[in-house]
Design a protein around this motif. Structure first.
Motif, PDB file in Angstrom:
ATOM      1  N   ALA A  22      22.438 100.237  43.450  1.00 49.39           N
ATOM      2  CA  ALA A  22      23.121  99.446  44.277  1.00 49.39           C
ATOM      3  C   ALA A  22      23.788  98.569  43.249  1.00 49.39           C
ATOM      4  O   ALA A  22      24.086  97.355  43.593  1.00 49.39           O
ATOM      5  CB  ALA A  22      21.692  98.485  44.850  1.00 49.39           C
ATOM      6  N   GLN A  23      23.447  98.491  42.591  1.00 45.79           N
ATOM      7  CA  GLN A  23      24.311  97.803  41.019  1.00 45.79           C
ATOM      8  C   GLN A  23      26.173  97.977  41.506  1.00 45.79           C
ATOM      9  O   GLN A  23      26.815  97.394  41.513  1.00 45.79           O
ATOM     10  CB  GLN A  23      24.141  97.982  39.945  1.00 45.79           C
ATOM     11  CG  GLN A  23      23.021  97.422  39.399  1.00 45.79           C
ATOM     12  CD  GLN A  23      22.255  97.587  38.109  1.00 45.79           C
ATOM     13  OE1 GLN A  23      22.836  98.570  38.037  1.00 45.79           O
ATOM     14  NE2 GLN A  23      21.676  96.796  37.462  1.00 45.79           N
ATOM     15  N   ALA A  24      26.297  99.315  41.641  1.00 47.32           N
ATOM     16  CA  ALA A  24      27.387  99.709  42.398  1.00 47.32           C
ATOM     17  C   ALA A  24      28.493  99.422  43.227  1.00 47.32           C
ATOM     18  O   ALA A  24      29.199  98.621  42.886  1.00 47.32           O
ATOM     19  CB  ALA A  24      27.832 101.548  41.938  1.00 47.32           C
ATOM     20  N   GLN A  66      20.391  91.208  38.059  1.00 49.68           N
ATOM     21  CA  GLN A  66      19.048  90.206  37.243  1.00 49.68           C
ATOM     22  C   GLN A  66      19.665  90.599  35.525  1.00 49.68           C
ATOM     23  O   GLN A  66      20.401  91.780  35.391  1.00 49.68           O
ATOM     24  CB  GLN A  66      17.895  90.650  36.833  1.00 49.68           C
ATOM     25  CG  GLN A  66      17.440  90.084  37.860  1.00 49.68           C
ATOM     26  CD  GLN A  66      15.562  90.057  37.719  1.00 49.68           C
ATOM     27  OE1 GLN A  66      15.298  91.363  37.193  1.00 49.68           O
ATOM     28  NE2 GLN A  66      14.906  89.772  38.319  1.00 49.68           N
ATOM     29  N   LEU A  67      20.792  89.146  35.220  1.00 50.03           N
ATOM     30  CA  LEU A  67      21.525  89.830  33.807  1.00 50.03           C
ATOM     31  C   LEU A  67      20.606  89.449  32.898  1.00 50.03           C
ATOM     32  O   LEU A  67      19.811  89.606  32.813  1.00 50.03           O
ATOM     33  CB  LEU A  67      22.666  88.429  33.605  1.00 50.03           C
ATOM     34  CG  LEU A  67      23.489  88.659  34.688  1.00 50.03           C
ATOM     35  CD1 LEU A  67      24.445  86.936  34.636  1.00 50.03           C
ATOM     36  CD2 LEU A  67      24.471  89.487  35.002  1.00 50.03           C
ATOM     37  N   PRO A  68      21.179  90.781  31.481  1.00 50.39           N
ATOM     38  CA  PRO A  68      19.901  90.907  30.338  1.00 50.39           C
ATOM     39  C   PRO A  68      20.176  89.596  29.440  1.00 50.39           C
ATOM     40  O   PRO A  68      21.461  88.242  30.059  1.00 50.39           O
ATOM     41  CB  PRO A  68      20.545  91.765  29.775  1.00 50.39           C
ATOM     42  CG  PRO A  68      22.050  92.160  30.331  1.00 50.39           C
ATOM     43  CD  PRO A  68      22.310  91.519  31.775  1.00 50.39           C
ATOM     44  N   SER A  69      18.673  88.629  29.466  1.00 53.05           N
ATOM     45  CA  SER A  69      19.186  87.976  28.330  1.00 53.05           C
ATOM     46  C   SER A  69      19.699  87.731  27.136  1.00 53.05           C
ATOM     47  O   SER A  69      19.627  89.148  26.078  1.00 53.05           O
ATOM     48  CB  SER A  69      17.468  87.222  28.210  1.00 53.05           C
ATOM     49  OG  SER A  69      17.446  85.810  27.682  1.00 53.05           O
ATOM     50  N   GLU A  70      20.678  86.826  26.826  1.00 53.25           N
ATOM     51  CA  GLU A  70      21.769  87.337  25.916  1.00 53.25           C
ATOM     52  C   GLU A  70      20.702  85.520  24.728  1.00 53.25           C
ATOM     53  O   GLU A  70      20.140  84.654  24.967  1.00 53.25           O
ATOM     54  CB  GLU A  70      22.825  86.706  25.566  1.00 53.25           C
ATOM     55  CG  GLU A  70      23.589  88.158  26.529  1.00 53.25           C
ATOM     56  CD  GLU A  70      25.247  87.645  27.361  1.00 53.25           C
ATOM     57  OE1 GLU A  70      25.410  86.518  26.514  1.00 53.25           O
ATOM     58  OE2 GLU A  70      26.031  87.830  28.096  1.00 53.25           O
ATOM     59  N   SER A  71      20.213  86.433  23.339  1.00 51.03           N
ATOM     60  CA  SER A  71      20.020  85.043  22.262  1.00 51.03           C
ATOM     61  C   SER A  71      21.496  85.096  21.218  1.00 51.03           C
ATOM     62  O   SER A  71      21.703  85.845  21.262  1.00 51.03           O
ATOM     63  CB  SER A  71      18.899  85.832  21.635  1.00 51.03           C
ATOM     64  OG  SER A  71      19.650  86.946  20.406  1.00 51.03           O
ATOM     65  N   THR A  72      21.345  83.323  21.196  1.00 51.08           N
ATOM     66  CA  THR A  72      21.964  82.327  20.275  1.00 51.08           C
ATOM     67  C   THR A  72      21.367  82.639  19.445  1.00 51.08           C
ATOM     68  O   THR A  72      20.075  82.012  18.825  1.00 51.08           O
ATOM     69  CB  THR A  72      22.114  81.428  21.260  1.00 51.08           C
ATOM     70  OG1 THR A  72      23.609  81.485  22.379  1.00 51.08           O
ATOM     71  CG2 THR A  72      23.485  80.370  20.121  1.00 51.08           C
ATOM     72  N   LEU A  91      32.925  95.583  32.847  1.00 51.10           N
ATOM     73  CA  LEU A  91      31.666  95.290  32.910  1.00 51.10           C
ATOM     74  C   LEU A  91      30.529  95.427  33.367  1.00 51.10           C
ATOM     75  O   LEU A  91      30.154  96.728  34.051  1.00 51.10           O
ATOM     76  CB  LEU A  91      32.039  93.486  34.241  1.00 51.10           C
ATOM     77  CG  LEU A  91      32.835  92.887  34.330  1.00 51.10           C
ATOM     78  CD1 LEU A  91      32.997  91.964  35.242  1.00 51.10           C
ATOM     79  CD2 LEU A  91      32.375  91.844  32.959  1.00 51.10           C
ATOM     80  N   PRO A  92      29.354  95.270  32.956  1.00 48.10           N
ATOM     81  CA  PRO A  92      27.807  96.094  33.727  1.00 48.10           C
ATOM     82  C   PRO A  92      27.891  96.071  34.489  1.00 48.10           C
ATOM     83  O   PRO A  92      28.479  94.922  35.854  1.00 48.10           O
ATOM     84  CB  PRO A  92      26.601  95.697  32.597  1.00 48.10           C
ATOM     85  CG  PRO A  92      27.514  94.796  31.593  1.00 48.10           C
ATOM     86  CD  PRO A  92      28.727  94.418  31.744  1.00 48.10           C
ATOM     87  N   PRO A  93      26.922  96.810  35.709  1.00 50.33           N
ATOM     88  CA  PRO A  93      27.070  96.326  37.034  1.00 50.33           C
ATOM     89  C   PRO A  93      26.493  95.235  37.617  1.00 50.33           C
ATOM     90  O   PRO A  93      27.288  94.905  38.696  1.00 50.33           O
ATOM     91  CB  PRO A  93      26.528  98.145  37.801  1.00 50.33           C
ATOM     92  CG  PRO A  93      26.174  98.844  36.259  1.00 50.33           C
ATOM     93  CD  PRO A  93      27.067  98.313  35.054  1.00 50.33           C
ATOM     94  N   GLU A  94      25.433  94.893  36.706  1.00 51.62           N
ATOM     95  CA  GLU A  94      24.902  93.624  37.621  1.00 51.62           C
ATOM     96  C   GLU A  94      25.389  92.728  37.087  1.00 51.62           C
ATOM     97  O   GLU A  94      25.753  91.896  38.383  1.00 51.62           O
ATOM     98  CB  GLU A  94      23.912  93.400  36.368  1.00 51.62           C
ATOM     99  CG  GLU A  94      23.254  93.625  35.316  1.00 51.62           C
ATOM    100  CD  GLU A  94      23.349  94.845  34.327  1.00 51.62           C
ATOM    101  OE1 GLU A  94      23.089  94.574  33.380  1.00 51.62           O
ATOM    102  OE2 GLU A  94      23.942  96.133  35.030  1.00 51.62           O
ATOM    103  N   THR A  95      26.647  92.326  36.299  1.00 48.40           N
ATOM    104  CA  THR A  95      27.237  91.249  35.650  1.00 48.40           C
ATOM    105  C   THR A  95      28.882  91.380  37.011  1.00 48.40           C
ATOM    106  O   THR A  95      29.596  90.760  37.525  1.00 48.40           O
ATOM    107  CB  THR A  95      28.012  91.341  34.456  1.00 48.40           C
ATOM    108  OG1 THR A  95      27.128  91.544  33.818  1.00 48.40           O
ATOM    109  CG2 THR A  95      28.800  90.178  34.671  1.00 48.40           C
TER     110      THR A  95
END
Length: 181
Positions: A22-24, A66-72, A91-95
């Motif tokens: 699905a992401q692809a 759903q994008l992974p959470s990134e911490s600053t 790019l990751p498929p979800e992005t």
């Protein structure tokens, strides 16, 4: 890779294959251009299994983008440099799926808005300037624009950025020196 042995493991492996397919598909064709049948074909499963595992195409789209959470962390320049490295590489498929669909699908628009607002809030927290929210929004927007220009529009000047150009032009542009308060 070893074949899953238990029924639960087989079910989980099938669900993962469907999600990756699905992401692809969403990444290549957007939400509107993707069909459950195409996802199933890519995952090598019956279309009924796609629905059984994920419900509707819209439900699957919400999960697949759903994008992974990134911490600053405390080192903002280093964090932004890491983000830049990710956005300039494949790019990751979800992005890819979310960016491709964000202007045509309300769910993708909302998901991207939420994700970017979270990025802006996290980045703004690292500054004591009065206009920290605006500065953070401009930085996040610039990274999004760079992502779109490089991966979707395929602008010539962004196609082959050298390591030297990254160091002398791109990184300084992303993390300009800010006046001290």
């Amino acid at each position: 890779m070893d074949e899953p042995k238990t029924r639960a493991a087989k079910r989980a492996a099938t669900a993962q294959r469907i999600l990756e397919a699905a992401q692809a598909e969403f990444g290549e064709h957007g939400r509107e251009g993707t069909t459950v049948r195409a996802i199933a074909q890519r995952a090598q499963v019956d279309p009924s299994l796609v629905i059984q595992h994920y419900g509707t195409k819209n439900d699957l789209f919400a999960i697949a983008t759903q994008l992974p959470s990134e911490s600053t962390d405390d080192n903002v320049a280093e964090h932004l440099s890491d983000v830049l490295d990710v956005r300039l590489s494949e790019l990751p498929p979800e992005t890819r799926a979310l960016v491709r669909s964000m202007l045509t699908t309300p769910e993708a628009t909302q998901a991207m808005r939420d994700f970017l607002n979270e990025r802006v809030t996290n980045l703004a927290r690292t500054s004591k300037h009065d206009d920290a929210d605006l500065q953070a929004a401009l930085t996040v927007s610039s990274i999004l624009g760079l992502t779109i220009a490089r991966h979707f529009l395929k602008l010539d000047a962004l196609a082959e950025i050298s390591e030297a150009q990254l160091e002398t032009t791109v990184r300084p542009w992303l993390t300009p020196r800010r006046p001290t308060a």
